[in-house]
Design a protein around this motif. Sequence first.
Motif, PDB file in Angstrom:
ATOM      1  N   THR A  21       0.839  -1.198   0.000  1.00 62.39           N
ATOM      2  CA  THR A  21       0.000   0.000   0.000  1.00 62.39           C
ATOM      3  C   THR A  21       0.873   1.247   0.000  1.00 62.39           C
ATOM      4  O   THR A  21       1.986   1.253   0.527  1.00 62.39           O
ATOM      5  N   ARG A  22       0.329   2.294  -0.596  1.00 64.07           N
ATOM      6  CA  ARG A  22       1.012   3.593  -0.620  1.00 64.07           C
ATOM      7  C   ARG A  22      -0.056   4.664  -0.402  1.00 64.07           C
ATOM      8  O   ARG A  22      -1.089   4.663  -1.072  1.00 64.07           O
ATOM      9  N   ASP A  23       0.182   5.539   0.574  1.00 67.34           N
ATOM     10  CA  ASP A  23      -0.786   6.594   0.898  1.00 67.34           C
ATOM     11  C   ASP A  23      -2.165   6.008   1.190  1.00 67.34           C
ATOM     12  O   ASP A  23      -3.197   6.580   0.807  1.00 67.34           O
ATOM     13  N   GLY A  24      -2.182   4.843   1.826  1.00 68.71           N
ATOM     14  CA  GLY A  24      -3.452   4.243   2.224  1.00 68.71           C
ATOM     15  C   GLY A  24      -4.167   3.484   1.131  1.00 68.71           C
ATOM     16  O   GLY A  24      -5.258   2.956   1.355  1.00 68.71           O
ATOM     17  N   LYS A  25      -3.589   3.418  -0.065  1.00 64.06           N
ATOM     18  CA  LYS A  25      -4.232   2.716  -1.179  1.00 64.06           C
ATOM     19  C   LYS A  25      -3.403   1.498  -1.594  1.00 64.06           C
ATOM     20  O   LYS A  25      -2.169   1.557  -1.617  1.00 64.06           O
ATOM     21  N   THR A  26      -4.088   0.418  -1.929  1.00 62.85           N
ATOM     22  CA  THR A  26      -3.394  -0.781  -2.386  1.00 62.85           C
ATOM     23  C   THR A  26      -2.842  -0.558  -3.786  1.00 62.85           C
ATOM     24  O   THR A  26      -3.579  -0.211  -4.710  1.00 62.85           O
ATOM     25  N   VAL A  27      -1.528  -0.738  -3.940  1.00 67.12           N
ATOM     26  CA  VAL A  27      -0.897  -0.563  -5.247  1.00 67.12           C
ATOM     27  C   VAL A  27      -0.440  -1.897  -5.824  1.00 67.12           C
ATOM     28  O   VAL A  27      -0.100  -1.980  -7.012  1.00 67.12           O
ATOM     29  N   TYR A  28      -0.401  -2.935  -4.998  1.00 66.44           N
ATOM     30  CA  TYR A  28      -0.045  -4.265  -5.490  1.00 66.44           C
ATOM     31  C   TYR A  28      -0.646  -5.304  -4.567  1.00 66.44           C
ATOM     32  O   TYR A  28      -0.560  -5.189  -3.342  1.00 66.44           O
ATOM     33  N   ASN A  29      -1.263  -6.311  -5.164  1.00 71.75           N
ATOM     34  CA  ASN A  29      -1.818  -7.415  -4.382  1.00 71.75           C
ATOM     35  C   ASN A  29      -1.658  -8.698  -5.190  1.00 71.75           C
ATOM     36  O   ASN A  29      -2.058  -8.762  -6.343  1.00 71.75           O
ATOM     37  N   ARG A  30      -1.057  -9.694  -4.581  1.00 67.31           N
ATOM     38  CA  ARG A  30      -0.833 -10.950  -5.279  1.00 67.31           C
ATOM     39  C   ARG A  30      -1.078 -12.114  -4.320  1.00 67.31           C
ATOM     40  O   ARG A  30      -0.500 -12.151  -3.225  1.00 67.31           O
ATOM     41  N   ALA A  31      -1.960 -13.021  -4.706  1.00 65.33           N
ATOM     42  CA  ALA A  31      -2.229 -14.234  -3.935  1.00 65.33           C
ATOM     43  C   ALA A  31      -1.622 -15.424  -4.652  1.00 65.33           C
ATOM     44  O   ALA A  31      -1.782 -15.572  -5.869  1.00 65.33           O
ATOM     45  N   LEU A  32      -0.921 -16.269  -3.907  1.00 67.72           N
ATOM     46  CA  LEU A  32      -0.253 -17.430  -4.479  1.00 67.72           C
ATOM     47  C   LEU A  32      -0.771 -18.701  -3.813  1.00 67.72           C
ATOM     48  O   LEU A  32      -0.973 -18.736  -2.590  1.00 67.72           O
ATOM     49  N   GLY A  33      -0.956 -19.735  -4.594  1.00 64.88           N
ATOM     50  CA  GLY A  33      -1.291 -21.028  -4.042  1.00 64.88           C
ATOM     51  C   GLY A  33      -2.671 -21.109  -3.444  1.00 64.88           C
ATOM     52  O   GLY A  33      -3.590 -20.363  -3.825  1.00 64.88           O
ATOM     53  N   TYR A  34      -2.801 -21.981  -2.461  1.00 69.01           N
ATOM     54  CA  TYR A  34      -4.118 -22.355  -1.956  1.00 69.01           C
ATOM     55  C   TYR A  34      -4.234 -22.182  -0.447  1.00 69.01           C
ATOM     56  O   TYR A  34      -3.286 -22.396   0.299  1.00 69.01           O
ATOM     57  N   SER A  35      -5.443 -21.800  -0.030  1.00 72.86           N
ATOM     58  CA  SER A  35      -5.736 -21.742   1.402  1.00 72.86           C
ATOM     59  C   SER A  35      -6.174 -23.100   1.921  1.00 72.86           C
ATOM     60  O   SER A  35      -6.091 -23.387   3.110  1.00 72.86           O
TER      61      SER A  35
END
Length: 427
Positions: A21-35
């Motif tokens: 996050t930057r300045d309170g905003k998500t700028v990158y999000n990546r989910a890998l694999g399985y829960s």
Amino acid sequence: MDGLFDVLESNNKMMGVVTITRDGKTVYNRALGYSRVSGAEKVRNSGATKFRIASLTKTFTAVMIFQLIDEKRLTLETKLSKFFPQIANADRITIEQMLVHRSGIHNFSLDEDYQEWKIKPHTKKEILARFAAYKPEFNPNEKEVYSNTAYVLLGYVIESLTNSTYGEQLNKRIVKKIGLKNTFVGGDINPSNGEALPYTFADGKWNQVAKSTDLSNSAGAGAIVSSTSDINLFLAALFDKKLISEESLQSMTTPPVVTGDDTAKGVARMAFNNRTKIGFTYDGSIDAFGSVYFYVPSDRLGVAITTNGENYPSGEIFWLVMRILYGAPASIPSFTPVTLPDEKLSKYEGTYTLTATDLKVTIKKANSKIVAQMTGEPPMTLEATSETKFQFEPDGVLVEFQSNEAGEVNRVSIYKDRQKSFWVKAR
């Protein structure tokens, strides 16, 4: 960034979530694999997946302690004996010493029976009785030694002062106050609630951990479940002084003068990027879960990584992310075995010593491979992934050799059990 995580995921090196996050905003999000992996059923991790965040809990605990200090209900100089006089040296141990791991209280997670004890539920009375039986490791403020016990007790201090549970105070003082959606004190892992299960990688597949820690034993040291987005929201609110006063934030983020170390109170201070940037970090692990955060106040930048499966050193992943973010050289790892000639392998042979200890690692060449053996541990046959980097995949160990200005191999760094250590070659 995508290139890095594409390689990690396709090679079964990590399952988890990364949020920046930057300045309170998500700028990158990546989910890998399985829960969750159950036979043919596979549920992918997502940005909303909840993970056990282990010792990141300690930052939440420290914030609530400072909230009580702001409310004049506690001071850093308050003695532990006010709450739990049965603990050895309680009349000499301060709240501050507990926060900075200088209390001398034995770390219960190092007990010989801990692996069996941790999976069974225990009452506060039973846990306190266990803690009361410990002898001090050293005199208060004599040195710094990590203690989960101290943070469990800090969680109990919060309960004593508020006449409620740690979970209720977490919800009131942090979760509701700043609008977190996925943060709470955990119980049994509930996949239907979006909670990830823990996995290890062996025999070419992810295998669910059979027995997980009962979080009644972790309390203020490691009982929180959260998501990467919530962790970053929490950090932004903390450094925006929405949770504690400016005076308390300064105290919380300033290491004790006497130590010269980076350990502050529930956070660690870190200078990076040629020491031009100051950030604050913490990491943790419990069972097969891992977590780490980093926050840079001057850039209002937050990085949170949670994992429910690791087959590559998480510390290396973290630093690759930071190098990418700040434009430093960053090489995406290769997991394709490399064959090196014997003459190149020979220059790595020798005995390397861990600084200021008697621990040694012996490196030998055998059958065109490198074999490493640490003091008291079985040998590991390492696979080369480059001319200087080697790995032992079954335990997620990464070994990298370094040379001096004359081109002589004189040092090796080893990532093992989420820690990086440096070993110097004996002459």
